[in-house]
Motif scaffolding. Structure first.
Motif, PDB file in Angstrom:
ATOM      1  N   LEU A  40       0.812  -1.216   0.000  1.00 25.35           N
ATOM      2  CA  LEU A  40       0.000   0.000   0.000  1.00 25.35           C
ATOM      3  C   LEU A  40       0.843   1.263   0.000  1.00 25.35           C
ATOM      4  N   THR A  41       2.008   1.221   0.641  1.00 25.07           N
ATOM      5  CA  THR A  41       2.834   2.421   0.783  1.00 25.07           C
ATOM      6  C   THR A  41       3.988   2.499  -0.208  1.00 25.07           C
ATOM      7  N   GLY A  42       4.483   1.347  -0.654  1.00 25.36           N
ATOM      8  CA  GLY A  42       5.661   1.315  -1.507  1.00 25.36           C
ATOM      9  C   GLY A  42       6.967   1.234  -0.745  1.00 25.36           C
ATOM     10  N   HIS A  43       6.923   1.338   0.570  1.00 18.87           N
ATOM     11  CA  HIS A  43       8.143   1.204   1.373  1.00 18.87           C
ATOM     12  C   HIS A  43       8.396  -0.276   1.670  1.00 18.87           C
ATOM     13  N   ASN A  44       9.682  -0.633   1.792  1.00 17.85           N
ATOM     14  CA  ASN A  44      10.008  -2.056   1.949  1.00 17.85           C
ATOM     15  C   ASN A  44      10.323  -2.481   3.383  1.00 17.85           C
ATOM     16  N   VAL A 145       8.434  13.129   7.035  1.00 18.87           N
ATOM     17  CA  VAL A 145       7.657  12.108   7.727  1.00 18.87           C
ATOM     18  C   VAL A 145       6.180  12.457   7.570  1.00 18.87           C
ATOM     19  N   GLU A 146       5.450  11.578   6.907  1.00 26.58           N
ATOM     20  CA  GLU A 146       4.027  11.814   6.636  1.00 26.58           C
ATOM     21  C   GLU A 146       3.169  10.957   7.558  1.00 26.58           C
ATOM     22  N   GLU A 163       6.984   7.367  -2.904  1.00 25.35           N
ATOM     23  CA  GLU A 163       7.654   8.237  -3.875  1.00 25.35           C
ATOM     24  C   GLU A 163       7.735   9.678  -3.391  1.00 25.35           C
ATOM     25  N   TYR A 164       6.878  10.029  -2.394  1.00 23.58           N
ATOM     26  CA  TYR A 164       6.775  11.423  -1.969  1.00 23.58           C
ATOM     27  C   TYR A 164       7.029  11.610  -0.471  1.00 23.58           C
ATOM     28  N   ASN A 165       7.717  10.671   0.156  1.00 24.91           N
ATOM     29  CA  ASN A 165       8.076  10.824   1.566  1.00 24.91           C
ATOM     30  C   ASN A 165       9.241   9.888   1.878  1.00 24.91           C
ATOM     31  N   ASP A 166       9.843  10.093   3.035  1.00 21.45           N
ATOM     32  CA  ASP A 166      10.904   9.208   3.505  1.00 21.45           C
ATOM     33  C   ASP A 166      10.379   8.193   4.511  1.00 21.45           C
ATOM     34  N   VAL A 167       9.391   8.609   5.274  1.00 16.90           N
ATOM     35  CA  VAL A 167       8.804   7.759   6.314  1.00 16.90           C
ATOM     36  C   VAL A 167       7.305   7.997   6.356  1.00 16.90           C
ATOM     37  N   ILE A 168       6.554   6.924   6.507  1.00 17.14           N
ATOM     38  CA  ILE A 168       5.116   7.014   6.755  1.00 17.14           C
ATOM     39  C   ILE A 168       4.846   6.461   8.149  1.00 17.14           C
ATOM     40  N   ILE A 169       4.078   7.211   8.927  1.00 16.01           N
ATOM     41  CA  ILE A 169       3.567   6.689  10.188  1.00 16.01           C
ATOM     42  C   ILE A 169       2.051   6.740  10.133  1.00 16.01           C
ATOM     43  N   THR A 188       9.035   2.622   5.878  1.00 14.80           N
ATOM     44  CA  THR A 188      10.128   3.411   5.341  1.00 14.80           C
ATOM     45  C   THR A 188      11.006   2.520   4.475  1.00 14.80           C
ATOM     46  N   SER A 189      11.915   3.138   3.739  1.00 16.33           N
ATOM     47  CA  SER A 189      12.945   2.392   3.015  1.00 16.33           C
ATOM     48  C   SER A 189      14.326   2.721   3.576  1.00 16.33           C
TER      49      SER A 189
END
Length: 321
Positions: A40-44, A145-146, A163-169, A188-189
Motif C-alpha cells: 500500500l505504501t511502496g516502502h520495503n 515524515v508523513e 515516492e513522496y516521503n521518507d517515512v510514513i507513520i 520506510t525504506s
C-alpha cells in the motif's frame, strides 16, 4: 437521518478472535500485515507498533532535532512528543494548515531542521501538496515524515506513497481509515530510522491485533474513496467551508460560536455510537473559530445521499457565521 459512528468491522473482530484461539498463527499474520502495508505504501521496511503516537515516538527518538512542524492542522503529538524526548521543534507558518513551498524553503534555510512532520490532510480537511514538499525536503537533506492515518489507500496515489516521503507513520486505532481499534505502523525504506531497536521492542503491538489490522487494510482503499466523495459533496453544497476545493475527510466551517453551535447540533444530529463534531480553535484542526464535522468518523454504510443532504440541512439551519 441514520448516522453511525465507525466501528471495527465484524471481519476484523472475527480475525482477532481466531488468532487469539490459535496463537501459533500470529507470526504468519504479522508478516502478512507487513507485506500488505508495504504494498500500500511502496516502502520495503514495515514495523507494527501499539499506537500512532508510538510510531511517532519511535521515529522522533531516532532522528536528531530540530524538527519542523506546521503551525496548525497537524497532530498534537508533533508538539508533545519532542518535549517528552527533550528535542526542539520549529513552527512552520502555513496557510490554514497548508504548507507553502516558498515559506518552507525559507524556514529550512534559516533553521536547518533534520525532519519535517506533517499530516496527509491538514486538519483532516485539506490535502497537502506532498510532492512539492518532498522535492524541497529532498533538495535540502530534510527527512519528510508523513502521518498518513487519514490517507491509507489514496485512490489517486498522491498520499501515503513512498515516492513522496521518507517515512510514513499511521494510527490504526479508532476511528481511523484502518479502524482496528488500536495499533499503528511505521513504513520506510531507510533502515537508519530503526537504529534504536530497544524503543521498538518497548512499543511492540499486542500479538493478536495484527489480525484485525490485516482485515481493515483490505478495505482501506474503498473506505477512503467513499469518505473523500462524501466530503467533496458536502463542500460543494455548503456555502462556507475552509479549503472548499481540496480533498479531505472532514469539513471545517467558520462560526462565531463554535461551542454553542456544537451544543445545538448535537441535539439534532444523532450519531449512533459516537461524536462527529470537533470544536475549534484546535491545533489538530484549525486555530480558528470553527466547527469540524468529522465525516471520517462515520460508518461508510451510513454515508448515503439522503443522510448527507439531511446533514447539510442541519448545518445550514444552525451555523449562521
Amino acid at each position: 437521518m441514520d448516522l453511525k459512528f465507525r466501528r471495527t468491522s465484524k471481519a476484523a473482530r472475527r480475525a482477532l478472535c481466531r488468532v487469539a484461539m490459535e496463537p501459533s498463527k500470529a507470526d504468519k499474520i504479522l508478516k502478512e500485515v507487513e507485506n500488505r502495508i508495504s504494498e500500500l505504501t511502496g516502502h520495503n521496511i514495515v514495523k507494527i507498533v501499539n499506537s500512532g503516537n508510538a510510531a511517532l515516538l519511535a521515529v522522533m527518538s531516532n532522528l536528531p532535532s530540530p524538527f519542523l512542524i506546521p503551525d496548525e492542522g497537524g497532530w498534537r503529538g508533533f508538539k508533545q512528543i519532542p518535549k517528552f524526548l527533550g528535542k526542539k521543534t520549529i513552527t512552520l507558518k502555513t496557510r490554514l494548515g497548508i504548507i507553502e513551498p516558498g515559506e518552507l524553503e525559507d524556514t529550512i534555510r534559516e533553521n536547518r531542521p533534520s525532519a519535517l512532520f506533517l499530516t496527509s490532510f491538514a486538519g483532516y480537511t485539506a490535502e497537502q501538496p506532498v510532492k512539492e514538499i518532498y522535492d524541497i525536503c529532498s533538495e535540502n537533506g530534510v527527512v519528510l515524515v508523513e502521518d498518513a492515518s487519514g490517507s491509507i489507500g489514496d485512490p489517486l496515489g498522491r498520499l501515503c506513497n513512498s515516492e513522496y516521503n521518507d517515512v510514513i507513520i499511521a494510527s490504526t486505532g479508532s476511528p481511523k481509515i484502518v479502524n482496528a481499534g488500536g495499533g499503528g505502523f511505521i513504513a520506510t525504506s531507510n533502515r537508519g530510522i530503526f537504529k534504536d531497536s530497544v524503543i521498538l521492542r518497548i512499543l511492540k503491538v499486542d500479538p493478536y491485533l495484527p489480525a484485525a489490522i490485516n482485515e481493515e487494510l483490505k478495505k482501506a482503499p474503498q473506505t477512503l474513496k467513499k469518505l473523500l466523495e462524501a466530503t467533496e459533496y458536502l463542500k460543494s453544497k455548503l456555502e462556507r467551508v475552509y479549503h472548499p476545493k481540496r480533498r479531505g475527510v472532514n469539513i471545517i466551517i467558520p462560526t462565531e460560536d463554535p461551542v454553542g453551535d456544537a451544543r445545538r447540533l448535537r441535539k439534532i444530529i444523532k450519531v449512533d455510537g459516537g461524536n462527529i463534531l470537533t470544536v475549534c480553535p484546535n491545533y489538530d484542526r484549525l486555530k480558528k473559530k470553527a466547527l469540524a464535522v468529522e465525516i471520517k468518523n462515520l460508518e461508510v454504510e451510513s454515508i448515503t445521499k439522503d443522510n448527507l443532504d439531511d446533514l447539510i440541512g442541519c448545518i445550514e439551519s444552525m451555523i449562521r457565521g
